[in-house]
Design an enzyme around this catalytic site. Structure first.
Site, PDB file in Angstrom:
ATOM      1  N   TRP A 141       0.658  28.758 -22.439  1.00  0.00           N
ATOM      2  CA  TRP A 141      -0.766  29.608 -23.058  1.00  0.00           C
ATOM      3  C   TRP A 141      -0.879  30.851 -22.391  1.00  0.00           C
ATOM      4  O   TRP A 141      -1.405  31.830 -23.199  1.00  0.00           O
ATOM      5  CB  TRP A 141      -1.994  28.767 -22.993  1.00  0.00           C
ATOM      6  CG  TRP A 141      -3.158  29.401 -23.213  1.00  0.00           C
ATOM      7  CD1 TRP A 141      -3.793  29.113 -24.577  1.00  0.00           C
ATOM      8  CD2 TRP A 141      -4.074  30.140 -22.547  1.00  0.00           C
ATOM      9  NE1 TRP A 141      -4.812  29.847 -24.481  1.00  0.00           N
ATOM     10  CE2 TRP A 141      -5.021  30.378 -23.214  1.00  0.00           C
ATOM     11  CE3 TRP A 141      -4.159  30.663 -21.181  1.00  0.00           C
ATOM     12  CZ2 TRP A 141      -6.153  31.280 -22.825  1.00  0.00           C
ATOM     13  CZ3 TRP A 141      -5.044  31.459 -20.597  1.00  0.00           C
ATOM     14  CH2 TRP A 141      -6.191  31.683 -21.637  1.00  0.00           C
ATOM     15  N   HIS A 142      -0.336  31.005 -21.210  1.00  0.00           N
ATOM     16  CA  HIS A 142      -0.613  32.311 -20.589  1.00  0.00           C
ATOM     17  C   HIS A 142       0.205  33.407 -21.078  1.00  0.00           C
ATOM     18  O   HIS A 142      -0.131  34.701 -20.845  1.00  0.00           O
ATOM     19  CB  HIS A 142      -0.594  32.187 -19.003  1.00  0.00           C
ATOM     20  CG  HIS A 142      -1.810  31.806 -18.261  1.00  0.00           C
ATOM     21  ND1 HIS A 142      -2.086  30.059 -18.284  1.00  0.00           N
ATOM     22  CD2 HIS A 142      -2.755  32.327 -17.798  1.00  0.00           C
ATOM     23  CE1 HIS A 142      -3.262  30.033 -17.614  1.00  0.00           C
ATOM     24  NE2 HIS A 142      -3.587  31.125 -17.390  1.00  0.00           N
ATOM     25  N   GLY A 143       1.428  32.895 -21.600  1.00  0.00           N
ATOM     26  CA  GLY A 143       2.377  33.923 -21.950  1.00  0.00           C
ATOM     27  C   GLY A 143       3.498  33.500 -22.725  1.00  0.00           C
ATOM     28  O   GLY A 143       4.102  32.280 -22.213  1.00  0.00           O
ATOM     29  N   PHE A 168      -3.058  37.839 -22.500  1.00  0.00           N
ATOM     30  CA  PHE A 168      -3.181  36.609 -22.594  1.00  0.00           C
ATOM     31  C   PHE A 168      -3.785  35.947 -23.808  1.00  0.00           C
ATOM     32  O   PHE A 168      -3.539  35.024 -24.128  1.00  0.00           O
ATOM     33  CB  PHE A 168      -3.652  35.756 -21.453  1.00  0.00           C
ATOM     34  CG  PHE A 168      -2.691  36.099 -20.021  1.00  0.00           C
ATOM     35  CD1 PHE A 168      -1.402  36.494 -20.256  1.00  0.00           C
ATOM     36  CD2 PHE A 168      -3.327  36.232 -18.786  1.00  0.00           C
ATOM     37  CE1 PHE A 168      -0.667  36.957 -19.146  1.00  0.00           C
ATOM     38  CE2 PHE A 168      -2.591  36.679 -17.729  1.00  0.00           C
ATOM     39  CZ  PHE A 168      -1.059  36.938 -17.853  1.00  0.00           C
TER      40      PHE A 168
END
Length: 459
Positions: free
Chosen positions: A320-322, A459
């Protein structure tokens, strides 16, 4: 538009507040002011995505309305798939295509896909609402209420991730009430604290952090001091940057009489990894727990299954962050760490002394943040090797060293921003005078800088 700019602080926010309070007695009018201001706020970044935001919001609202009429859960399932598809296309299409092409030995030409700002956050908001309906929640909101919930500008870009039942009921309450001046004073304090965190601390520490990570990425061997300074600096930078954004978001919302959930609670004072995730990015942790970890089985299963649930949840949290394997690996590190944490609590014959537990937890966090920040696995590996002394010893002169050491003291000993404002600050003319002077100083300071976007914007 960034919170930490003069345009936002002395132009946009005051004008929106004037418009809002000029029609505050009429609920629909004050809501339309916020929606219009939020769409303008979003459109300043890229007007092309305003129709996308509006259309996706309308479709989700229509899906909820259709479900309320038919009670056919296929509508809700379709809505969740739609939101995940939009998130997957804009954020991960190139990542997945590149990895598939690599499997077949094909060179992938990067597609020119521009990710809508904040899609990771407002997609999760819509998904949580649709899942709540599927679980039996019966709240079907008006179109205006739903639009304000999704687009409310303080939390639109980088959270906190707000749930519908936390904020929509507040829309009915007239902000002009006995709590008005308390909300405004606390809101202004939080905005100032967030501005100091971002412009005064995070951006100063970045001047130490970024060159060291850049040198490592270019193959320059860092000595042990440089490596530890890099790891500590980024740990401080990302905390003050993101918690500063959250403080400003919560503070701005309070100016409109709306309370957003808190997002940070002194996370580096944690004594284990489980406690850290109850204190760091709290609304994301809550989302992952309620909509992923528990549905997978949570801890209501065998130890092996619980470990798999934890690792799966954190792998997806990393993704999800990247869109990169380093983020996935970072999530995997935390998944394994949480598994060990849970296992230790169950089978350990004794509890570690709190100072030892804190040192172990903080050391793990420092090593994991290196992987989160590094541009590649090789860069992260290089810095880790330097941190354990394999690349030699030496010294390093820290830029803005007073700010650096002050930041360390703040994260280790200072209460969370919301606790500071709620429990320690009392109405005082001296606080008002000092706060006013500090606000004027930092507003002038940011006017002389090129705006630096908050870390979590990407993000």
């Amino acid at each position: 538009m960034l919170f930490s700019t003069q345009e936002f602080l002395i132009l946009f926010l005051p004008l929106v507040l004037i418009a809002f309070y000029s029609v505050v007695q009429v609920r629909i009018a004050r809501q339309l002011v916020i929606i219009a201001a939020s769409l303008f706020f979003y459109g300043v970044w890229n007007w092309h995505f305003v129709p996308f935001l509006v259309l996706l919001t309308f479709i989700n609202w229509a899906i909820a309305c259709q479900y309320s009429k038919s009670l056919n859960k296929i509508w809700l399932t379709s809505g969740v798939i739609l939101n995940l598809s939009m998130l997957g296309f804009f954020k991960y299409a190139n990542f997945f295509a590149e990895n598939i092409d690599d499997l077949f030995g094909i060179h992938h030409t990067t597609w020119n896909i521009i990710m809508p700002l904040g899609i990771s956050f407002f997609a999760f908001q819509k998904i949580s609402y649709l899942i709540d309906l599927r679980r039996g929640d019966k709240h079907i909101y008006s179109l205006v209420d739903f639009f304000e919930f999704v687009t409310f500008f303080p939390q639109l870009i980088s959270g906190p991730i707000v749930r519908h039942n936390e904020i929509i009921p507040q829309f009915e309450k007239n902000p002009v009430n006995p709590q008005l001046w308390e909300n405004i004073s606390k809101g202004l304090c939080l905005i100032l604290i967030g501005l100091v965190k971002k412009a005064g601390i995070a951006e100063s520490i970045a001047m130490t952090c970024n060159p060291l990570f850049d040198q490592a990425a270019q193959g320059h061997l860092l000595n042990i001091t440089e490596a530890w300074v890099a790891a500590i600096a980024y740990s401080l930078q990302i905390f003050f940057d993101f918690s500063g954004y959250s403080d400003m978001a919560i503070g701005a919302a309070l100016l409109f009489g709306l309370q957003l959930p808190y997002n940070f609670n002194a996370p580096y004072q944690s004594h284990n990894l489980q406690e850290f995730w109850r204190r760091w990015h709290m609304t994301l942790s809550r989302f992952l727990k309620d909509y992923l970890y528990i549905p997978l089985g949570g801890n209501r299963c065998s130890p092996a299954r619980q470990s798999a649930n934890l690792i799966t949840t954190m792998l997806l949290a990393g993704l999800w962050h990247g869109a990169g394997w380093s983020f996935v690996a970072w999530g995997g590190m935390h998944g394994v760490g949480l598994t060990i944490n849970h296992g230790w609590k169950k089978i350990a014959p004794f509890h570690l002394p709190k100072p030892i537990a804190w040192i172990i937890t903080l050391s793990f966090l420092l090593f994991s943040w290196v992987l989160f920040r590094a541009e590649s696995f090789s860069t992260a590996t290089h810095i880790w090797q330097s941190m354990i002394g394999l690349n030699g010893f030496g010294t390093y002169k820290i830029r803005h060293n007073v700010v650096f050491y002050l930041a360390i003291l703040l994260v280790l000993f200072c209460p969370a921003s919301q606790n500071l404002v709620n429990n320690y600050l009392r109405p005082s003319k001296w606080i008002a005078i000092v706060g006013g002077i500090a606000a004027a100083f930092f507003i002038l300071l940011i006017g002389g800088r090129i705006p630096d976007a908050f870390i979590y914007f990407r993000f």
